[in-house]
Design an enzyme around this catalytic site. Structure first.
Site, PDB file in Angstrom:
ATOM      1  N   SER A  84     -36.947 -27.144 -25.643  1.00 34.39           N
ATOM      2  CA  SER A  84     -37.185 -26.301 -24.466  1.00 34.39           C
ATOM      3  C   SER A  84     -38.618 -25.796 -24.497  1.00 34.39           C
ATOM      4  CB  SER A  84     -36.221 -25.116 -24.454  1.00 34.39           C
ATOM      5  OG  SER A  84     -36.721 -24.129 -23.558  1.00 34.39           O
ATOM      6  N   HIS A  96     -36.356 -30.150 -22.119  1.00 32.55           N
ATOM      7  CA  HIS A  96     -35.572 -29.151 -21.398  1.00 32.55           C
ATOM      8  C   HIS A  96     -36.519 -28.180 -20.697  1.00 32.55           C
ATOM      9  CE1 HIS A  96     -31.854 -26.738 -20.851  1.00 32.55           C
ATOM     10  NE2 HIS A  96     -32.634 -25.687 -21.042  1.00 32.55           N
ATOM     11  N   ASP A 147     -36.793 -24.855 -18.285  1.00 33.65           N
ATOM     12  CA  ASP A 147     -36.042 -23.677 -17.849  1.00 33.65           C
ATOM     13  C   ASP A 147     -36.673 -23.060 -16.610  1.00 33.65           C
ATOM     14  OD1 ASP A 147     -33.917 -23.318 -19.871  1.00 33.65           O
ATOM     15  OD2 ASP A 147     -35.620 -23.252 -21.254  1.00 33.65           O
ATOM     16  N   MET A 187     -36.473 -20.147 -13.877  1.00 34.34           N
ATOM     17  CA  MET A 187     -35.917 -18.788 -13.730  1.00 34.34           C
ATOM     18  C   MET A 187     -36.557 -18.087 -12.539  1.00 34.34           C
ATOM     19  SD  MET A 187     -35.955 -17.544 -17.691  1.00 34.34           S
ATOM     20  CE  MET A 187     -35.408 -18.621 -19.015  1.00 34.34           C
ATOM     21  N   HIS A 233     -32.927 -26.995 -16.136  1.00 33.83           N
ATOM     22  CA  HIS A 233     -31.880 -25.973 -16.187  1.00 33.83           C
ATOM     23  C   HIS A 233     -32.233 -24.891 -15.169  1.00 33.83           C
ATOM     24  CE1 HIS A 233     -29.994 -22.614 -18.950  1.00 33.83           C
ATOM     25  NE2 HIS A 233     -29.363 -22.715 -17.795  1.00 33.83           N
ATOM     26  N   MET A 270     -31.806 -21.568 -13.579  1.00 35.77           N
ATOM     27  CA  MET A 270     -31.264 -20.207 -13.693  1.00 35.77           C
ATOM     28  C   MET A 270     -31.749 -19.417 -12.486  1.00 35.77           C
ATOM     29  SD  MET A 270     -31.943 -19.896 -17.750  1.00 35.77           S
ATOM     30  CE  MET A 270     -33.058 -21.299 -17.637  1.00 35.77           C
ATOM     31  N   MET A 285     -23.971 -21.962 -22.600  1.00 36.93           N
ATOM     32  CA  MET A 285     -25.018 -21.025 -23.024  1.00 36.93           C
ATOM     33  C   MET A 285     -24.537 -20.270 -24.261  1.00 36.93           C
ATOM     34  SD  MET A 285     -27.662 -21.413 -21.133  1.00 36.93           S
ATOM     35  CE  MET A 285     -28.588 -20.178 -22.038  1.00 36.93           C
ATOM     36  N   ASP A 320     -27.257 -24.419 -25.592  1.00 39.13           N
ATOM     37  CA  ASP A 320     -28.587 -23.867 -25.327  1.00 39.13           C
ATOM     38  C   ASP A 320     -28.615 -22.388 -25.706  1.00 39.13           C
ATOM     39  OD1 ASP A 320     -31.049 -23.156 -24.269  1.00 39.13           O
ATOM     40  OD2 ASP A 320     -30.525 -23.611 -22.188  1.00 39.13           O
TER      41      ASP A 320
HETATM   42  C1  DX5 Z   1     -32.706 -19.336 -22.294  1.00 38.97           C
HETATM   43  C2  DX5 Z   1     -33.055 -20.761 -22.009  1.00 38.97           C
HETATM   44  C3  DX5 Z   1     -33.190 -21.588 -23.214  1.00 38.97           C
HETATM   45  C4  DX5 Z   1     -34.256 -21.123 -24.183  1.00 38.97           C
HETATM   46  C5  DX5 Z   1     -33.728 -21.388 -25.557  1.00 38.97           C
HETATM   47  O1  DX5 Z   1     -32.371 -18.687 -21.131  1.00 38.97           O
HETATM   48  O2  DX5 Z   1     -32.086 -21.360 -21.171  1.00 38.97           O
HETATM   49  O3  DX5 Z   1     -33.364 -22.961 -22.896  1.00 38.97           O
HETATM   50  O4  DX5 Z   1     -35.481 -21.780 -24.040  1.00 38.97           O
HETATM   51  O5  DX5 Z   1     -34.618 -20.860 -26.464  1.00 38.97           O
HETATM   52  P1  DX5 Z   1     -34.181 -20.623 -27.978  1.00 38.97           P
HETATM   53  O6  DX5 Z   1     -33.890 -21.980 -28.532  1.00 38.97           O
HETATM   54  O7  DX5 Z   1     -35.388 -19.974 -28.569  1.00 38.97           O
HETATM   55  O8  DX5 Z   1     -32.987 -19.727 -27.962  1.00 38.97           O
HETATM   56 ZN    ZN Z   2     -32.198 -23.600 -20.914  1.00 43.07          ZN
END
Ligand code: DX5
Ligand code: ZN
Length: 226
Positions: free
Chosen positions: A8, A33, A35, A37, A66, A68, A137, A175
């Site tokens: 990620s 990956h 993210d 947001m 992903h 969010m 998650m 994740d």
């Molecule tokens: C959190 C993300 C993850 C995050 C994981 O909301 O969806 O993908 O990057 O990071 P680590 O591996 O540091 O928990």
């Molecule tokens: Zn993620």
């Protein structure tokens, strides 16, 4: 048995994402990956389709995006056009999840459904036959570097069993808070796509961290049929 590592980039230096992706790929990353947001569904804000377009130009492996965000339906096409190979959406924001999953697939993209730590596995029961993957998650989404929630391990097992009952061999992705110490347990529970952010990019050598995490994941034996 196949286990895929999906570093990620949330924990990477956003001014040097190309370098981060190249290092992860040299270490054997199978996916990248990404993210997304929106500051509404989760407290943090990250990136949108233009950044994914740029990442797609340099990444050799598929982009696992992903979402969010609230109202993800509004952005599916934009992320597909930007180059996402996989798009996952949260059940918590979608009253018409079945429609969304099929809309993603109609764009030629793999459709994943994500459940938060407090969301029951049973919320997936009617969609389990339709999904291309399920993302469990193991932290509350929004930030990298949080502690793995131990109960997630049994949730992975339960999702695996639910998919099996639905006759779907789709992989389970995990994740949040994954590192060298716990990756074996989640793979043994049935996870086969492993996301890791800080365990890779908050180290001095992300290439090596990717390689070592993958070796640890591949060394684990699943204790459930997949
Ligand atoms: C959190 C993300 C993850 C995050 C994981 O909301 O969806 O993908 O990057 O990071 P680590 O591996 O540091 O928990
Ligand atoms: Zn993620």
């Amino acid at each position: 048995m196949t286990v895929q590592i999906a570093p990620s980039i949330l924990s990477a230096d956003f001014a040097a994402l190309g370098d981060a992706i190249a290092a992860a790929e040299r270490g054997g990353a199978d996916l990248i990956h990404v993210d997304v947001m929106d500051g509404h569904f989760v407290p943090n804000i990250t990136i949108g389709p233009p950044v994914v377009t740029s990442l797609k130009r340099i990444a050799k492996v598929p982009l696992d995006v992903h979402l969010m965000i609230e109202e993800p339906d509004r952005y599916l096409e934009a992320f597909a056009e930007a180059g996402a190979s996989m798009l996952s959406v949260h059940v918590e924001v979608l009253p018409h999840l079945h429609r969304t999953v099929h809309a993603i697939q109609a764009l030629g993209v793999k459709a994943g459904v994500v459940i938060n730590p407090a969301t029951p596995v049973a919320s997936l029961s009617e969609i389990a036959g339709d999904v291309d993957y399920v993302l469990v998650m193991s932290v509350n989404p929004g930030f990298g570097g949080q502690t793995f929630i131990a109960r997630s391990e049994s949730k992975v097992r339960d999702v695996r069993a639910l998919l099996a009952r639905a006759g779907n061999a789709a992989p389970v992705e995990i994740d949040g808070g994954i590192d060298q110490r716990n990756v074996g347990r989640v793979v043994a529970a049935g996870a086969s796509i492993i996301v890791a952010g800080s365990a890779i990019f908050h180290t001095a050598d992300p290439e090596r961290a990717t390689r070592e995490l993958k070796a640890a994941a591949l060394g684990a034996t699943p204790t459930v049929p997949r």
